[in-house]
Design a protein around this motif. Structure first.
Motif, PDB file in Angstrom:
ATOM      1  N   THR A  62     -32.386 112.924  44.623  1.00  0.00           N
ATOM      2  CA  THR A  62     -31.165 112.985  43.824  1.00  0.00           C
ATOM      3  C   THR A  62     -31.243 114.119  42.818  1.00  0.00           C
ATOM      4  O   THR A  62     -32.315 114.429  42.291  1.00  0.00           O
ATOM      5  CB  THR A  62     -30.958 111.641  43.090  1.00  0.00           C
ATOM      6  N   SER A  63     -30.092 114.703  42.529  1.00  0.00           N
ATOM      7  CA  SER A  63     -30.003 115.679  41.451  1.00  0.00           C
ATOM      8  C   SER A  63     -29.997 114.922  40.127  1.00  0.00           C
ATOM      9  O   SER A  63     -29.133 114.086  39.874  1.00  0.00           O
ATOM     10  CB  SER A  63     -28.715 116.497  41.615  1.00  0.00           C
ATOM     11  N   GLY A 112     -26.548 113.171  40.272  1.00  0.00           N
ATOM     12  CA  GLY A 112     -26.347 111.881  40.930  1.00  0.00           C
ATOM     13  C   GLY A 112     -26.102 111.965  42.417  1.00  0.00           C
ATOM     14  O   GLY A 112     -26.112 110.940  43.103  1.00  0.00           O
ATOM     15  N   GLN A 113     -25.882 113.159  42.950  1.00  0.00           N
ATOM     16  CA  GLN A 113     -25.686 113.285  44.398  1.00  0.00           C
ATOM     17  C   GLN A 113     -27.053 113.253  45.090  1.00  0.00           C
ATOM     18  O   GLN A 113     -28.027 113.789  44.573  1.00  0.00           O
ATOM     19  CB  GLN A 113     -24.930 114.565  44.724  1.00  0.00           C
ATOM     20  N   THR A 114     -27.084 112.629  46.278  1.00  0.00           N
ATOM     21  CA  THR A 114     -28.357 112.257  46.900  1.00  0.00           C
ATOM     22  C   THR A 114     -28.412 112.636  48.371  1.00  0.00           C
ATOM     23  O   THR A 114     -27.425 112.488  49.103  1.00  0.00           O
ATOM     24  CB  THR A 114     -28.562 110.727  46.762  1.00  0.00           C
ATOM     25  N   VAL A 115     -29.599 113.091  48.787  1.00  0.00           N
ATOM     26  CA  VAL A 115     -29.940 113.238  50.205  1.00  0.00           C
ATOM     27  C   VAL A 115     -31.052 112.241  50.505  1.00  0.00           C
ATOM     28  O   VAL A 115     -32.064 112.194  49.789  1.00  0.00           O
ATOM     29  CB  VAL A 115     -30.378 114.675  50.538  1.00  0.00           C
ATOM     30  N   GLN A 159     -26.542 120.559  45.242  1.00  0.00           N
ATOM     31  CA  GLN A 159     -25.529 119.585  44.858  1.00  0.00           C
ATOM     32  C   GLN A 159     -24.558 120.159  43.830  1.00  0.00           C
ATOM     33  O   GLN A 159     -24.867 121.123  43.128  1.00  0.00           O
ATOM     34  CB  GLN A 159     -26.191 118.316  44.331  1.00  0.00           C
ATOM     35  N   GLY A 200     -26.807 112.975  53.901  1.00  0.00           N
ATOM     36  CA  GLY A 200     -26.325 113.215  52.544  1.00  0.00           C
ATOM     37  C   GLY A 200     -25.609 114.551  52.438  1.00  0.00           C
ATOM     38  O   GLY A 200     -25.744 115.421  53.306  1.00  0.00           O
ATOM     39  N   PRO A 201     -24.864 114.737  51.353  1.00  0.00           N
ATOM     40  CA  PRO A 201     -24.030 115.928  51.195  1.00  0.00           C
ATOM     41  C   PRO A 201     -24.816 117.153  50.736  1.00  0.00           C
ATOM     42  O   PRO A 201     -25.894 117.050  50.161  1.00  0.00           O
ATOM     43  CB  PRO A 201     -23.046 115.500  50.099  1.00  0.00           C
ATOM     44  N   ASN A 202     -24.223 118.322  51.004  1.00  0.00           N
ATOM     45  CA  ASN A 202     -24.647 119.599  50.412  1.00  0.00           C
ATOM     46  C   ASN A 202     -26.085 119.993  50.752  1.00  0.00           C
ATOM     47  O   ASN A 202     -26.788 120.592  49.939  1.00  0.00           O
ATOM     48  CB  ASN A 202     -24.432 119.581  48.895  1.00  0.00           C
ATOM     49  N   GLN A 203     -26.516 119.649  51.987  1.00  0.00           N
ATOM     50  CA  GLN A 203     -27.807 120.145  52.457  1.00  0.00           C
ATOM     51  C   GLN A 203     -27.674 121.635  52.769  1.00  0.00           C
ATOM     52  O   GLN A 203     -26.631 122.109  53.202  1.00  0.00           O
ATOM     53  CB  GLN A 203     -28.259 119.380  53.693  1.00  0.00           C
ATOM     54  N   SER A 229     -23.036 118.180  41.412  1.00  0.00           N
ATOM     55  CA  SER A 229     -23.161 117.487  40.126  1.00  0.00           C
ATOM     56  C   SER A 229     -24.332 116.517  40.180  1.00  0.00           C
ATOM     57  O   SER A 229     -24.815 116.163  41.259  1.00  0.00           O
ATOM     58  CB  SER A 229     -21.872 116.738  39.798  1.00  0.00           C
TER      59      SER A 229
END
Length: 195
Positions: free
Chosen positions: A168-169, A71-74, A67, A41-44, A69
């Motif tokens: 998720t954020s 809804g972004q998920t790891v 994150q 997932g993004p932005n770790q 915004s």
């Protein structure tokens, strides 16, 4: 009867910081199982996953993200070397803070193509968490890393060979800051014969 209980908690140095894949060996004899973890997932946060205290779980597998915004998920996937019964684990530090961050998690599992949907239990209930089926959303109340008040216990009743945490954020913070959770206290039963 016909099963062996296996328990596993992360030890100091059991995860190489920054590796997004890793394997651990849990149990001995009939109860021995290898658990393969993959974090995507993004932005770790650089240098994570890592061992750290989260929810007073010393050396838990700390999943950390920043994150852009909601809804972004790891995702953290666990794959077991053979099917297990009654998987139970703790997720530490599921919390939030106004204008800071909001943790939202969805836990799933499967045994091949057969889904295993867990039940979730909050350490403190509605003051900290809203639970709907296999999803938990934090209220905007933060916990210290050494507090158990924001912990969630995940229980799978059905056999499985894989499980997943979607971290998720949450929707109530439009510009999230750094978020983190810890995974630990994994336990399950291993059939004494193959399922």
């Amino acid at each position: 009867a016909g099963e062996t209980l296996t328990t596993f908690s992360f030890a100091a140095g059991s995860w190489t910081a920054g590796n997004t894949t890793g394997s651990v060996n849990a149990g001995t004899g009939v109860g021995a199982v290898t658990i393969n973890f993959t974090v995507t997932g993004p932005n770790q946060i650089a240098g994570t996953p890592r061992n750290a205290t989260r929810g007073n779980l010393t050396n838990s597998l700390s999943i950390e993200m920043d994150q852009v915004s909601p809804g972004q998920t790891v995702n953290t996937a666990f794959v077991f070397s053979k099917p297990v019964n009654k998987l139970r684990y703790t997720i530490g530090d599921v919390d939030g803070q106004a204008n800071g961050w909001q943790d939202l998690l969805v836990m799933t599992g499967a045994n091949a193509a057969t889904a295993s949907t867990p039940t979730l239990t909050s350490a403190t209930g509605a003051a900290q968490h809203t639970i709907a089926g296999n999803q938990v959303t934090s209220t905007l109340n933060a916990c210290a890393n050494t507090s158990t008040a924001c912990n969630i216990t995940v229980n799978h009743a059905n056999p499985l060979n894989q499980a997943n945490i979607a971290f998720t954020s949450g929707p109530d913070v439009t510009t999230p800051n750094t978020q983190l959770i810890g995974i630990d206290q994994i336990q399950f039963c291993v059939p004494n014969v193959d399922l």
